[in-house]
Write a protein that holds these residues in place. Structure first.
Motif, PDB file in Angstrom:
ATOM      1  N   PRO A  87      69.294  52.101  -8.624  1.00 50.13           N
ATOM      2  CA  PRO A  87      69.470  50.408  -8.186  1.00 50.13           C
ATOM      3  C   PRO A  87      69.665  49.397  -9.158  1.00 50.13           C
ATOM      4  N   GLU A  88      69.252  49.807 -10.122  1.00 43.70           N
ATOM      5  CA  GLU A  88      69.490  48.643 -11.304  1.00 43.70           C
ATOM      6  C   GLU A  88      70.927  48.727 -11.686  1.00 43.70           C
ATOM      7  N   THR A  89      71.480  49.910 -11.549  1.00 39.62           N
ATOM      8  CA  THR A  89      72.929  49.837 -12.014  1.00 39.62           C
ATOM      9  C   THR A  89      73.858  49.654 -10.792  1.00 39.62           C
ATOM     10  N   VAL A  90      73.599  50.487  -9.540  1.00 34.02           N
ATOM     11  CA  VAL A  90      74.362  50.144  -8.479  1.00 34.02           C
ATOM     12  C   VAL A  90      73.759  49.634  -7.428  1.00 34.02           C
ATOM     13  N   SER A  91      74.177  48.562  -6.779  1.00 38.31           N
ATOM     14  CA  SER A  91      73.353  47.592  -5.970  1.00 38.31           C
ATOM     15  C   SER A  91      73.270  48.501  -4.563  1.00 38.31           C
ATOM     16  N   TYR A  92      72.081  48.435  -3.702  1.00 34.90           N
ATOM     17  CA  TYR A  92      71.907  48.801  -2.450  1.00 34.90           C
ATOM     18  C   TYR A  92      73.176  48.370  -1.606  1.00 34.90           C
ATOM     19  N   THR A  93      73.506  47.220  -1.771  1.00 34.16           N
ATOM     20  CA  THR A  93      74.414  46.414  -0.787  1.00 34.16           C
ATOM     21  C   THR A  93      75.700  47.095  -1.222  1.00 34.16           C
ATOM     22  N   SER A  94      76.312  47.463  -2.303  1.00 35.56           N
ATOM     23  CA  SER A  94      77.337  48.068  -2.791  1.00 35.56           C
ATOM     24  C   SER A  94      77.697  49.462  -1.976  1.00 35.56           C
ATOM     25  N   VAL A  95      76.487  50.238  -1.876  1.00 38.92           N
ATOM     26  CA  VAL A  95      76.418  51.755  -1.508  1.00 38.92           C
ATOM     27  C   VAL A  95      76.519  51.493  -0.019  1.00 38.92           C
ATOM     28  N   ARG A  96      75.681  50.696   0.678  1.00 43.15           N
ATOM     29  CA  ARG A  96      75.878  50.455   1.998  1.00 43.15           C
ATOM     30  C   ARG A  96      77.133  49.727   2.619  1.00 43.15           C
ATOM     31  N   SER A  97      77.916  49.108   1.736  1.00 41.29           N
ATOM     32  CA  SER A  97      79.133  48.496   2.073  1.00 41.29           C
ATOM     33  C   SER A  97      80.472  49.638   1.978  1.00 41.29           C
ATOM     34  N   THR A  98      79.910  50.822   1.306  1.00 44.12           N
ATOM     35  CA  THR A  98      81.147  51.376   0.846  1.00 44.12           C
ATOM     36  C   THR A  98      81.895  52.114   2.292  1.00 44.12           C
ATOM     37  N   ARG A  99      83.080  52.272   2.333  1.00 45.72           N
ATOM     38  CA  ARG A  99      83.957  52.860   3.402  1.00 45.72           C
ATOM     39  C   ARG A  99      83.281  54.088   3.851  1.00 45.72           C
ATOM     40  N   GLY A 100      83.166  54.076   5.073  1.00 46.93           N
ATOM     41  CA  GLY A 100      82.487  55.313   5.817  1.00 46.93           C
ATOM     42  C   GLY A 100      81.089  55.340   5.897  1.00 46.93           C
ATOM     43  N   VAL A 101      80.309  54.447   5.188  1.00 47.20           N
ATOM     44  CA  VAL A 101      78.948  54.672   5.246  1.00 47.20           C
ATOM     45  C   VAL A 101      78.559  53.414   6.490  1.00 47.20           C
ATOM     46  N   ALA A 102      77.649  53.824   7.033  1.00 49.32           N
ATOM     47  CA  ALA A 102      76.951  53.094   8.333  1.00 49.32           C
ATOM     48  C   ALA A 102      75.867  52.297   7.711  1.00 49.32           C
ATOM     49  N   ASP A 103      74.793  52.915   7.088  1.00 45.05           N
ATOM     50  CA  ASP A 103      73.700  52.154   6.503  1.00 45.05           C
ATOM     51  C   ASP A 103      72.696  53.251   5.948  1.00 45.05           C
ATOM     52  N   PHE A 104      71.642  52.939   5.418  1.00 49.29           N
ATOM     53  CA  PHE A 104      70.543  53.937   4.874  1.00 49.29           C
ATOM     54  C   PHE A 104      69.912  54.176   5.877  1.00 49.29           C
ATOM     55  N   ILE A 105      69.071  55.266   6.026  1.00 43.73           N
ATOM     56  CA  ILE A 105      67.760  55.476   6.523  1.00 43.73           C
ATOM     57  C   ILE A 105      66.699  54.755   5.947  1.00 43.73           C
ATOM     58  N   ARG A 106      66.049  53.820   6.627  1.00 44.80           N
ATOM     59  CA  ARG A 106      65.139  52.995   6.141  1.00 44.80           C
ATOM     60  C   ARG A 106      63.559  53.303   6.588  1.00 44.80           C
ATOM     61  N   CYS A 107      62.825  52.860   5.548  1.00 46.29           N
ATOM     62  CA  CYS A 107      61.270  52.764   6.185  1.00 46.29           C
ATOM     63  C   CYS A 107      60.954  51.366   5.744  1.00 46.29           C
ATOM     64  N   GLY A 108      60.849  50.593   7.154  1.00 48.30           N
ATOM     65  CA  GLY A 108      60.786  49.011   7.075  1.00 48.30           C
ATOM     66  C   GLY A 108      62.084  48.401   6.609  1.00 48.30           C
ATOM     67  N   ALA A 109      62.102  47.453   5.733  1.00 48.22           N
ATOM     68  CA  ALA A 109      63.270  46.881   5.100  1.00 48.22           C
ATOM     69  C   ALA A 109      64.027  47.476   3.835  1.00 48.22           C
ATOM     70  N   MET A 110      63.170  48.381   3.150  1.00 46.83           N
ATOM     71  CA  MET A 110      63.708  49.398   2.176  1.00 46.83           C
ATOM     72  C   MET A 110      64.365  50.577   2.436  1.00 46.83           C
ATOM     73  N   PRO A 111      65.269  51.140   1.751  1.00 48.45           N
ATOM     74  CA  PRO A 111      65.822  52.365   2.008  1.00 48.45           C
ATOM     75  C   PRO A 111      64.917  53.430   1.534  1.00 48.45           C
ATOM     76  N   GLN A 112      64.674  54.385   2.399  1.00 49.03           N
ATOM     77  CA  GLN A 112      63.737  55.337   2.487  1.00 49.03           C
ATOM     78  C   GLN A 112      64.097  56.533   1.316  1.00 49.03           C
ATOM     79  N   LYS A 113      63.287  56.750   0.349  1.00 47.94           N
ATOM     80  CA  LYS A 113      63.640  57.501  -0.731  1.00 47.94           C
ATOM     81  C   LYS A 113      63.400  59.155  -0.248  1.00 47.94           C
ATOM     82  N   VAL A 114      64.162  60.063  -0.878  1.00 45.25           N
ATOM     83  CA  VAL A 114      63.920  61.412  -0.118  1.00 45.25           C
ATOM     84  C   VAL A 114      63.262  62.143  -1.659  1.00 45.25           C
ATOM     85  N   ARG A 115      62.248  63.024  -1.338  1.00 47.09           N
ATOM     86  CA  ARG A 115      61.909  63.809  -2.444  1.00 47.09           C
ATOM     87  C   ARG A 115      62.991  64.560  -2.941  1.00 47.09           C
ATOM     88  N   GLU A 116      63.101  64.758  -4.501  1.00 43.48           N
ATOM     89  CA  GLU A 116      63.801  65.581  -5.219  1.00 43.48           C
ATOM     90  C   GLU A 116      63.726  67.098  -4.746  1.00 43.48           C
TER      91      GLU A 116
END
Length: 165
Positions: free
Chosen positions: A61-90
């Motif tokens: 997120p320090e290199t590519v912003s959440y906003t630019s990912v979310r605004s990408t063509r074809g993307v609707a939104d992040f799956i979130r936990c509250g206001a922040m995008p939910q991290k997925v375990r590796e």
């Protein structure tokens, strides 16, 4: 540090989203399965997403912003936990990747019965009836043969109605 997140994509636009995200330097992964279907009377194998409309993405997120990912063509939104995008375990991502077969397509549909299996329908309008599994019918349904009035009838039934016998 790069973390994994889950994106919800617009219907049937996973591939477009992946292409546009990769151009931005975002790592993408969406597991696919090989599904046997009947199309125009012929039995074919097609490749479909294991999780339709979802894509796992990895970025810093320090290199590519959440906003630019979310605004990408074809993307609707992040799956979130509250206001922040939910991290997925590796581990989840790597377990999915490890289950890919040699053709790079997963065969994780082992939870579905195999053609010819006898099942007892657990829910829905055919509850309590025995059925013979035929084949998958899209994302959430299956074709079954049930015995009505002494004749086998092919019906399409929600996968959640199935109980393997």
């Amino acid at each position: 540090m790069k973390d994994w997140y889950l994106l919800y994509c617009k219907r049937s636009e996973q591939e477009r989203a992946v292409i546009n995200l990769e151009r931005q330097g975002v790592g993408c992964y969406y597991p696919q399965v090989t599904v046997k279907k009947v199309s125009r009377g012929k039995r074919i194998e097609s490749i479909e997403p294991l999780f339709p409309s979802y894509v796992f993405v990895q970025f810093d997120p320090e290199t590519v912003s959440y906003t630019s990912v979310r605004s990408t063509r074809g993307v609707a939104d992040f799956i979130r936990c509250g206001a922040m995008p939910q991290k997925v375990r590796e581990e989840l991502i790597y377990n999915l990747m490890m289950n890919e077969d040699s053709e790079k397509h997963q065969r994780l549909l082992s939870i579905l019965p195999q053609p010819g299996d006898t099942l007892k329908l657990e829910q829905g309008k055919f509850q309590g009836l025995e059925a013979i599994y035929q084949e998958p019918d899209g994302e959430k349904r299956s074709f079954m043969l049930i015995n009505l009035l002494g004749k086998p009838v092919k019906v399409s039934i929600e996968n959640t109605d199935l109980l393997k016998k």
